[in-house]
Design a protein around this motif. Sequence first.
Motif, PDB file in Angstrom:
ATOM      1  N   VAL A 103       0.837  -1.196   0.000  1.00 39.29           N
ATOM      2  CA  VAL A 103       0.000   0.000   0.000  1.00 39.29           C
ATOM      3  C   VAL A 103       0.872   1.245   0.000  1.00 39.29           C
ATOM      4  O   VAL A 103       0.598   2.228  -0.709  1.00 39.29           O
ATOM      5  CB  VAL A 103      -0.946  -0.027   1.231  1.00 39.29           C
ATOM      6  CG1 VAL A 103      -1.617   1.317   1.432  1.00 39.29           C
ATOM      7  CG2 VAL A 103      -1.999  -1.121   1.059  1.00 39.29           C
ATOM      8  N   CYS A 130      -7.167   5.177  -2.028  1.00 42.39           N
ATOM      9  CA  CYS A 130      -6.854   4.246  -0.943  1.00 42.39           C
ATOM     10  C   CYS A 130      -7.375   2.846  -1.269  1.00 42.39           C
ATOM     11  O   CYS A 130      -6.659   1.849  -1.105  1.00 42.39           O
ATOM     12  CB  CYS A 130      -7.454   4.760   0.365  1.00 42.39           C
ATOM     13  SG  CYS A 130      -7.184   3.670   1.780  1.00 42.39           S
ATOM     14  N   PHE A 190      -5.230  -0.741  -1.859  1.00 41.20           N
ATOM     15  CA  PHE A 190      -5.466  -1.984  -1.126  1.00 41.20           C
ATOM     16  C   PHE A 190      -5.800  -3.124  -2.079  1.00 41.20           C
ATOM     17  O   PHE A 190      -5.370  -4.269  -1.866  1.00 41.20           O
ATOM     18  CB  PHE A 190      -6.584  -1.793  -0.101  1.00 41.20           C
ATOM     19  CG  PHE A 190      -6.074  -1.387   1.252  1.00 41.20           C
ATOM     20  CD1 PHE A 190      -5.749  -2.350   2.201  1.00 41.20           C
ATOM     21  CD2 PHE A 190      -5.905  -0.056   1.572  1.00 41.20           C
ATOM     22  CE1 PHE A 190      -5.268  -1.985   3.451  1.00 41.20           C
ATOM     23  CE2 PHE A 190      -5.426   0.322   2.820  1.00 41.20           C
ATOM     24  CZ  PHE A 190      -5.105  -0.636   3.764  1.00 41.20           C
TER      25      PHE A 190
END
Length: 407
Positions: free
Chosen positions: A355, A393, A397
């Motif tokens: 990440v 985000c 992921f």
Amino acid sequence: MADRGFDLEGRLDALEEHDLKRALSPVDRVAERGYFAEPSGGDLPVLDSAEALVFASNNYLGLTDDQRVQDAARQAAATVGTGAGASRLVTGDTLVHRDLERQLAETKGTERALAFSSGYAANVGTIAALEPDVVFSDELNHASIIDGCRLADTETVVYDHCDAADLRARLEERVERAAREGREPADESWLIVTDSVFSMDGTVAPLEAICDAAEEYGAWVMVDEAHATGLYADGGGVVQAEGLEDRVQIQLGTLSKALASQGGYVAGSSDLIECLCNDARSFVFSTGLAPPAAAAASEALHVARHGDARERLWENVAHLRDGLESMGFEVWGDSQILPVVVGDRRDAIALADGVRERDVVAPAIRPPTVPEGTSRIRVVPMATHDRDDIIACLEAFQAAGEEVGLL
């Protein structure tokens, strides 16, 4: 002569061997995004060239760089001073402190509030000052609560996490023990202590059921709202959201999370605050909270109560949780804290690294912070993240999860 010092090198090697060694990674500013530096030990840090999104901060409302909050801190520094200069009981008590405490008491629905130099100091000082005979403590309570019990040298009874039925059983066991010993349990002072929102699991304590048990057995309730203050009803915490102000004798929290400052507080009756002013050693023997910090927290609380930051935060929480779960990740909790549970610590570290390579900061949390086999990524959005930030985000992921083999 024998060396009676400490094997620091050996300690560090052991941490390294078990993937437990932490390191400092400076950032250029505290906000929803920033430029980070690699861990540099004692050397000067060098910032990365790429800006990263931050999904790991307790700056839940994103108010650390809010102009109103910064202006309040600047004005306090210019008019009152940069530091309190002494204990509040000497010359360090200012009008800025009193304004903050007035607003905290109003928000928390109590007679008074008292500002401490940190949330840790508030917990340790309060428990030690009360000197309860017995503390009934949730098994996942914060370290400052645990240390407060140790400092008070009190008997601590640990109950299962967020389990009011187990708490009730422990209270009953204590009554039965007193009967066997020929004592009256009324001779003891009992304190039930719990976080309201638990920082690593994102769970929310069943406060109403805890209050029911406390009232049945004559105990007091102390709730640490560190990760809830500013986020719920009228800028309060879970106590306010559930309307329990009259049933919780002691409310604590920090000023360093949603309120974008530094310090802690205790809210309760006038008698409680007067006792803490006299008996809480972490208050009596600490320099007062710096006036700029008090002013910043006061303004942040005003913004939390009267602005739309809380609504924006919860919208981001819902979007992020839905996205992570739809990918197949296991997400725990019932709050703004979204633990993505991986299990194996090495998998968690690999996922966090993946990440991070995609410019999203969400570090792995592993033992001893959390139990073995429950390593996780603690994902936390801010009110100041926009829709594109949330999507970025989620995409990070998705890609990292597939790369590590978790999806």
